[in-house]
Design an enzyme around this catalytic site. Structure first.
Site, mmCIF file in Angstrom:
data_model
loop_
_atom_site.group_PDB
_atom_site.id
_atom_site.type_symbol
_atom_site.label_atom_id
_atom_site.label_comp_id
_atom_site.label_asym_id
_atom_site.label_seq_id
_atom_site.Cartn_x
_atom_site.Cartn_y
_atom_site.Cartn_z
ATOM 1 N N HIS A 1 -47.756 -14.995 11.924
ATOM 2 C CA HIS A 1 -46.885 -13.845 11.651
ATOM 3 C C HIS A 1 -47.406 -13.087 10.437
ATOM 4 O O HIS A 1 -47.655 -13.677 9.382
ATOM 5 C CB HIS A 1 -45.451 -14.311 11.393
ATOM 6 C CG HIS A 1 -44.609 -13.242 10.783
ATOM 7 N ND1 HIS A 1 -44.514 -11.982 11.328
ATOM 8 C CD2 HIS A 1 -43.854 -13.224 9.644
ATOM 9 C CE1 HIS A 1 -43.722 -11.238 10.566
ATOM 10 N NE2 HIS A 1 -43.314 -11.970 9.541
ATOM 11 N N CYS B 1 -38.443 -12.596 12.323
ATOM 12 C CA CYS B 1 -39.906 -12.512 12.463
ATOM 13 C C CYS B 1 -40.486 -13.625 13.336
ATOM 14 O O CYS B 1 -41.641 -13.559 13.744
ATOM 15 C CB CYS B 1 -40.567 -12.514 11.099
ATOM 16 S SG CYS B 1 -40.074 -11.106 10.094
ATOM 17 N N ASN C 1 -45.880 -5.514 8.115
ATOM 18 C CA ASN C 1 -45.064 -6.569 8.730
ATOM 19 C C ASN C 1 -44.149 -5.910 9.767
ATOM 20 O O ASN C 1 -43.222 -5.190 9.403
ATOM 21 C CB ASN C 1 -44.244 -7.267 7.639
ATOM 22 C CG ASN C 1 -43.379 -8.403 8.181
ATOM 23 O OD1 ASN C 1 -43.145 -8.491 9.388
ATOM 24 N ND2 ASN C 1 -42.900 -9.257 7.298
HETATM 25 O O1 UT7 Z 1 -41.450 -11.623 7.481
HETATM 26 C C1 UT7 Z 1 -40.446 -12.538 7.160
HETATM 27 C C2 UT7 Z 1 -40.834 -13.472 6.101
HETATM 28 N N1 UT7 Z 1 -41.223 -12.750 4.931
HETATM 29 C C3 UT7 Z 1 -42.130 -13.266 4.108
HETATM 30 O O2 UT7 Z 1 -42.668 -14.295 4.371
HETATM 31 C C4 UT7 Z 1 -42.414 -12.512 2.824
HETATM 32 C C5 UT7 Z 1 -42.824 -13.482 1.759
HETATM 33 N N2 UT7 Z 1 -42.986 -12.891 0.431
HETATM 34 C C6 UT7 Z 1 -44.007 -12.076 0.083
HETATM 35 O O3 UT7 Z 1 -44.814 -11.679 0.901
HETATM 36 C C7 UT7 Z 1 -44.165 -11.741 -1.372
HETATM 37 O O4 UT7 Z 1 -43.295 -12.542 -2.132
HETATM 38 C C8 UT7 Z 1 -43.890 -10.250 -1.710
HETATM 39 C C9 UT7 Z 1 -45.013 -9.378 -1.140
HETATM 40 C C10 UT7 Z 1 -42.560 -9.811 -1.140
HETATM 41 C C11 UT7 Z 1 -43.886 -10.060 -3.220
HETATM 42 O O5 UT7 Z 1 -45.122 -10.500 -3.782
HETATM 43 P P1 UT7 Z 1 -45.150 -11.520 -4.993
HETATM 44 O O6 UT7 Z 1 -46.575 -11.719 -5.327
HETATM 45 O O7 UT7 Z 1 -44.342 -12.716 -4.624
HETATM 46 O O8 UT7 Z 1 -44.475 -10.679 -6.133
HETATM 47 P P2 UT7 Z 1 -43.180 -11.060 -6.988
HETATM 48 O O9 UT7 Z 1 -41.935 -10.858 -6.209
HETATM 49 O O10 UT7 Z 1 -43.413 -12.380 -7.649
HETATM 50 O O11 UT7 Z 1 -43.257 -9.952 -8.108
HETATM 51 C C12 UT7 Z 1 -44.325 -9.951 -9.082
HETATM 52 C C13 UT7 Z 1 -44.131 -8.769 -10.003
HETATM 53 C C14 UT7 Z 1 -42.745 -8.689 -10.581
HETATM 54 O O12 UT7 Z 1 -42.849 -8.184 -11.906
HETATM 55 P P3 UT7 Z 1 -42.812 -9.176 -13.169
HETATM 56 O O13 UT7 Z 1 -41.507 -9.926 -13.067
HETATM 57 O O14 UT7 Z 1 -44.006 -10.077 -13.002
HETATM 58 O O15 UT7 Z 1 -42.893 -8.248 -14.329
HETATM 59 C C15 UT7 Z 1 -42.035 -7.667 -9.729
HETATM 60 O O16 UT7 Z 1 -41.009 -6.993 -10.402
HETATM 61 O O17 UT7 Z 1 -44.328 -7.551 -9.263
HETATM 62 C C16 UT7 Z 1 -43.163 -6.728 -9.393
HETATM 63 N N3 UT7 Z 1 -42.988 -6.015 -8.142
HETATM 64 C C17 UT7 Z 1 -43.638 -4.886 -7.854
HETATM 65 N N4 UT7 Z 1 -44.506 -4.139 -8.572
HETATM 66 C C18 UT7 Z 1 -44.997 -3.029 -8.008
HETATM 67 C C19 UT7 Z 1 -42.241 -6.369 -7.064
HETATM 68 N N5 UT7 Z 1 -42.402 -5.479 -6.065
HETATM 69 C C20 UT7 Z 1 -43.257 -4.543 -6.538
HETATM 70 C C21 UT7 Z 1 -43.818 -3.367 -5.993
HETATM 71 N N6 UT7 Z 1 -44.677 -2.654 -6.748
HETATM 72 N N7 UT7 Z 1 -43.547 -2.962 -4.735
#
Ligand code: UT7
Length: 341
Positions: free
Chosen positions: A253, A116, A283
């Site tokens: 980005h 990215c 993205n």
């Molecule tokens: O482009 C290259 C670089 N990439 C990045 O910089 C990406 C950086 N990361 C992010 O943008 C975020 O971490 C994500 C968008 C990928 C995820 O968001 P988050 O707020 O960090 O969510 P999380 O991974 O902490 O998950 C929170 C909750 C979890 O459930 P529990 O453990 O709280 O019960 C996940 O299981 O959301 C759940 N979850 C989802 N729920 C519904 C994870 N993905 C999903 C989903 N739909 N698609």
């Protein structure tokens, strides 16, 4: 004191291209255990574009490259630098075919792999080529068909990524011209390479033993992204001789709107200075920054404005560029493939 007459790489053309097919959060939610509300509130994404099976990264790159060349007034270039994580083939590179398809002749053309951060890496490299006097006019392209490496059953990556391409023409000019690239910062941290990876398909692991799909540790990546984009932006602001208050626009980005807001907050820059169209493109990896620039060119930037581009991606890699905004025709710039009068 900076001399305003020194040689610099100057931005003279910009073009974007996204596939016509729109995939909404609702459609993703009908296939995976997720929801429109979760995707939009966690990422800022409402929809993304997805290329059909017959359209490759190279095809997207050709369309964006043609637009950038047209915006720059036509003519050829001496070099193509193409950033991508989803090349048409593992071998050869995609850039030579793009040069051929654009009718640019037997010019040097190569790919850059910085995920990215790829477009910022490619722009920084192209700028160095021009500063050295080796090349006069370079076409820089960021293109990715991420849909080709996503696991259709993975709700942590499928809702986030989209396909697209963006391109810029850089020409030798002077440091005082609007459009001049004034400072570049690039960095990497291979110790954290596992945070973002396609585990197989290279020389280390065969697809028989590891996944061929893209994987990402979102939570760990999130923190790294904010820290490195902030640190790198500060570097180029200082090297350009600006203060944070001088910056008119930040084009980061487009991984997640909350990451961009985190960078702005960390730097005490108003969120109003963030330029993003992540809501409609998602993205798009290497295409992310030039597509956001296309959006800003139409809706926000004025000639002479001070911009910081900042990116973060797999590798890990990161990079930033400080530039002034050029006088550029608004046509050929729309990220939605529409002409803008
Ligand atoms: O482009 C290259 C670089 N990439 C990045 O910089 C990406 C950086 N990361 C992010 O943008 C975020 O971490 C994500 C968008 C990928 C995820 O968001 P988050 O707020 O960090 O969510 P999380 O991974 O902490 O998950 C929170 C909750 C979890 O459930 P529990 O453990 O709280 O019960 C996940 O299981 O959301 C759940 N979850 C989802 N729920 C519904 C994870 N993905 C999903 C989903 N739909 N698609």
């Amino acid at each position: 004191m900076r001399r305003d007459t020194g040689r610099a790489a100057v931005l003279t053309g910009l073009g974007g291209y996204v596939p016509e097919t729109v995939v909404s959060n609702r459609e993703i939610s009908s296939l995976l255990d997720t929801s429109d509300e979760w995707i939009f509130s966690r990422t800022g994404i409402r929809e993304r574009r997805v290329a059909d099976a017959d359209t490759s990264t190279g095809d997207l790159a050709v369309r964006a490259g043609a637009r950038a060349l047209e915006a720059a007034g036509g003519g050829g270039v001496d070099l193509i630098v193409l950033a991508t994580t989803t090349p048409d083939y593992p071998c050869p590179a995609t850039a030579p075919w793009v040069a051929d398809a654009l009718g640019l002749g037997p010019i040097p053309a190569y790919d850059v792999a910085a995920v990215c951060s790829g477009f910022v890496y490619a722009l920084g490299i192209a700028s160095a080529h021009i500063m050295s006097g080796q090349f006069e006019r370079v076409l820089v392209i960021g293109a990715d068909k991420f849909s080709s490496i996503l696991d259709p059953s993975d709700r942590t990556t499928m809702p986030i990524f989209g396909d697209g391409a963006g391109a810029a023409v850089l020409e030798a000019g002077s440091i005082g011209s609007p459009g001049a690239l004034l400072a570049v910062d690039l960095g990497s941290d291979g110790g954290n390479r596992r945070l973002i990876s396609v585990p197989s398909g290279g020389s280390r692991r065969s697809p028989a033993t590891s996944s061929r799909y893209f994987t990402m540790d979102g939570k760990a990546t999130y923190k790294q992204a904010i820290a490195h984009m902030t640190g790198s932006s500060r570097q180029v602001i200082a090297r350009a001789g600006w203060t944070v208050e001088d910056v008119d626009w930040v084009v980061g980005h487009q991984a997640n709107i909350r990451i961009l807001q985190g960078v702005a907050d960390e730097m005490s820059i108003s969120r109003d200075k963030l330029v993003s169209n992540i809501d409609v493109v998602g993205n798009t990896s290497a295409a992310s920054i030039p597509l956001a620039m296309c959006h800003g060119a139409v809706d926000a930037f004025g000639s002479g404005d001070l911009l910081v581009l900042t990116a973060f991606g797999g590798g890990l890699t990161w990079g930033s560029i400080a530039l002034t905004w050029p006088k550029m025709a608004a046509s050929y710039l729309s990220h939605t493939n529409r002409e803008v009068a």
